[in-house]
Design a protein around this motif. Structure first.
Motif, short mmCIF file in Angstrom:
data_model
loop_
_atom_site.label_atom_id
_atom_site.label_comp_id
_atom_site.label_asym_id
_atom_site.label_seq_id
_atom_site.Cartn_x
_atom_site.Cartn_y
_atom_site.Cartn_z
N VAL A 99 0.86 -1.18 0.00
CA VAL A 99 0.00 0.00 0.00
C VAL A 99 0.90 1.23 0.00
O VAL A 99 1.65 1.45 0.96
CB VAL A 99 -0.94 0.03 1.21
N ALA A 100 0.88 1.98 -1.08
CA ALA A 100 1.62 3.24 -1.15
C ALA A 100 0.79 4.34 -0.51
O ALA A 100 -0.44 4.34 -0.62
CB ALA A 100 1.94 3.59 -2.60
N VAL A 101 1.46 5.26 0.16
CA VAL A 101 0.76 6.37 0.79
C VAL A 101 1.45 7.67 0.38
O VAL A 101 2.55 7.97 0.84
CB VAL A 101 0.75 6.23 2.33
N ILE A 102 0.81 8.40 -0.53
CA ILE A 102 1.35 9.68 -0.97
C ILE A 102 1.28 10.68 0.17
O ILE A 102 0.39 10.59 1.03
CB ILE A 102 0.58 10.18 -2.21
N THR A 103 2.21 11.62 0.22
CA THR A 103 2.16 12.64 1.25
C THR A 103 0.85 13.42 1.14
O THR A 103 0.35 13.65 0.04
CB THR A 103 3.33 13.62 1.12
N PRO A 104 0.26 13.81 2.28
CA PRO A 104 -0.99 14.57 2.22
C PRO A 104 -0.84 15.81 1.34
O PRO A 104 0.22 16.43 1.30
CB PRO A 104 -1.22 14.97 3.69
N PHE A 105 -1.90 16.12 0.61
CA PHE A 105 -1.89 17.31 -0.23
C PHE A 105 -2.93 18.30 0.28
O PHE A 105 -3.85 17.94 1.00
CB PHE A 105 -2.16 16.96 -1.70
N PHE A 106 -2.75 19.56 -0.07
CA PHE A 106 -3.56 20.70 0.38
C PHE A 106 -3.24 21.08 1.82
O PHE A 106 -3.10 22.24 2.15
CB PHE A 106 -5.07 20.45 0.23
N ILE A 107 -3.12 20.09 2.72
CA ILE A 107 -2.80 20.35 4.12
C ILE A 107 -1.28 20.44 4.28
O ILE A 107 -0.56 19.50 3.95
CB ILE A 107 -3.35 19.23 5.03
N GLU A 108 -0.80 21.56 4.78
CA GLU A 108 0.62 21.72 5.02
C GLU A 108 1.02 20.93 6.26
O GLU A 108 0.42 21.08 7.33
CB GLU A 108 0.98 23.19 5.21
N THR A 127 -0.55 -5.27 5.48
CA THR A 127 0.14 -5.13 4.21
C THR A 127 1.27 -4.12 4.34
O THR A 127 1.08 -3.06 4.95
CB THR A 127 -0.83 -4.65 3.11
N PRO A 128 2.45 -4.39 3.78
CA PRO A 128 3.56 -3.43 3.86
C PRO A 128 3.19 -2.07 3.26
O PRO A 128 2.53 -1.99 2.22
CB PRO A 128 4.67 -4.11 3.05
N VAL A 129 3.64 -1.02 3.92
CA VAL A 129 3.36 0.35 3.50
C VAL A 129 4.61 0.94 2.85
O VAL A 129 5.73 0.75 3.34
CB VAL A 129 2.92 1.21 4.70
N TYR A 130 4.38 1.67 1.75
CA TYR A 130 5.46 2.37 1.05
C TYR A 130 5.17 3.87 1.06
O TYR A 130 4.10 4.30 0.62
CB TYR A 130 5.60 1.87 -0.39
N LEU A 131 6.12 4.65 1.56
CA LEU A 131 6.00 6.10 1.51
C LEU A 131 6.06 6.55 0.05
O LEU A 131 6.72 5.92 -0.77
CB LEU A 131 7.14 6.75 2.30
N TYR A 132 5.38 7.64 -0.25
CA TYR A 132 5.32 8.12 -1.64
C TYR A 132 5.54 9.63 -1.60
O TYR A 132 4.68 10.38 -1.15
CB TYR A 132 3.96 7.75 -2.23
N ASP A 133 6.72 10.05 -2.08
CA ASP A 133 7.12 11.45 -2.01
C ASP A 133 7.07 12.08 -3.39
O ASP A 133 7.78 11.64 -4.31
CB ASP A 133 8.54 11.57 -1.45
N ILE A 134 6.22 13.09 -3.55
CA ILE A 134 6.12 13.81 -4.82
C ILE A 134 5.79 15.28 -4.51
O ILE A 134 4.68 15.76 -4.72
CB ILE A 134 5.08 13.14 -5.76
N PRO A 135 6.76 16.00 -3.96
CA PRO A 135 6.50 17.33 -3.42
C PRO A 135 5.99 18.34 -4.43
O PRO A 135 5.27 19.28 -4.06
CB PRO A 135 7.86 17.75 -2.85
N ALA A 136 6.31 18.19 -5.69
CA ALA A 136 5.83 19.15 -6.69
C ALA A 136 4.31 19.14 -6.79
O ALA A 136 3.69 20.15 -7.15
CB ALA A 136 6.43 18.83 -8.06
N ARG A 137 3.69 18.01 -6.45
CA ARG A 137 2.23 17.89 -6.54
C ARG A 137 1.54 18.07 -5.19
O ARG A 137 0.39 18.50 -5.14
CB ARG A 137 1.84 16.53 -7.13
#
Length: 293
Positions: A99-108, A127-137
């Motif tokens: 399970v990938a988890v993108i960084t929260p968006f809209f909330i700083e 289930t193993p969790v994967y961090l998902y970093d995409i700061p531009a979005r």
């Protein structure tokens, strides 16, 4: 270490903007046959335009179509931890490989807030969790020290780096060398082979939707010790990426390129900018120039 490729699969829509599950299944088969694994409901899968129920059904359909022939990761990330946990539990029930988890968006978020967010999700499922970093979005970035702290969690298995900066990728790779069981997956399509050569477990590629076999060849060449094959495939991949991404927003361009190759994938949901004849002509010319038309 044997490396692996995932494709951030497009979600197919019909002309009324409803998900076309049959067409999406066809894209799954195409990727699995090429030798790639699947990430669904990610950036290239229009996840921000999908409802909660659609994400659950999409994952069920993808897992069923894969039928154990490849690995499946699904993105559960939402702005609020609460909804992210609800989605993650559904994916846990369905049975995915990660399970990938993108960084929260809209909330700083503060870095401490990110630690709490990801830890709460990882605590809630098996289930193993994967961090998902995409700061531009998302405008939130997982600092390397934060990744290092999260790597100590028993159910956080790695990170997908889609920041595009080689220095950040290097920092995450340093964390993976320190923390056993914490894998790094590269997002930038121009760095696939470089990432493999520098210790990444794999990549999660958007461009692989258009060039699935080329992506698989980078990985196969590397794993087989055939550097010439891997370098040639990476050069082909990078050349098309460079030309295509000059035209605008990469996920939209990937989807439109695939549409011009196969109309069944459909367009993206509004309010994505509608394609123009001028843009389509430019993309079609690139497809032809790169032997994809």
């Amino acid at each position: 270490m044997t490396c692996e490729t995932f494709v951030a699969l497009v979600t197919c829509f019909d002309d009324k903007e409803a998900i076309d599950y049959a067409a999406t299944r066809a894209q799954v088969r195409r990727q699995v046959e090429a030798g790639n694994n699947i990430m669904c409901a990610g950036t290239n899968g229009d996840f921000t335009a999908l409802t909660f129920e659609e994400k659950v059904r999409l994952t069920e359909e993808v897992v069923d179509e894969v039928g154990g022939k490849a690995r499946v990761i699904v993105n559960a990330g939402m702005p609020a931890t609460y909804e992210t946990v609800l989605l993650a539990r559904e994916f846990d029930r369905i049975g995915v490989d990660g399970v990938a988890v993108i960084t929260p968006f809209f909330i700083e978020c503060t870095q401490d807030g990110l630690v709490r967010h990801f830890s709460t999700v990882a605590d809630a499922i098996t289930t193993p969790v994967y961090l998902y970093d995409i700061p531009a979005r998302t405008q939130n970035h997982i600092e390397p020290d934060t990744a290092r702290a999260l790597a100590r969690h028993g159910n956080i298995a790695g990170i997908k780096d889609s920041g595009g900066a080689q220095a950040t990728l290097e920092a995450y790779l340093a964390v993976s060398k320190e923390a056993e069981g914490f894998d790094v997956y590269s997002g930038p399509d121009s760095l696939v082979l470089w990432a493999f050569q520098n210790g990444a477990k794999g990549c999660i590629s958007g461009l692989g939707n258009v060039m699935p076999k080329v992506l698989a060849d980078i990985c196969a060449g590397f794993n087989d010790g055939d550097l010439a094959k891997a370098e040639a495939a990476q050069a082909t991949f990078t050349a098309f990426r460079t030309d295509l991404y000059k035209l605008g927003y990469p996920p939209a361009l990937v989807k439109r390129s695939l549409y011009l190759m196969d109309k069944s994938v459909g367009a993206s949901r509004q309010p994505a900018l509608p394609p123009s004849p001028e843009q389509d002509a430019k993309i079609a010319a690139l497809l032809a120039a790169h032997g994809l038309a």
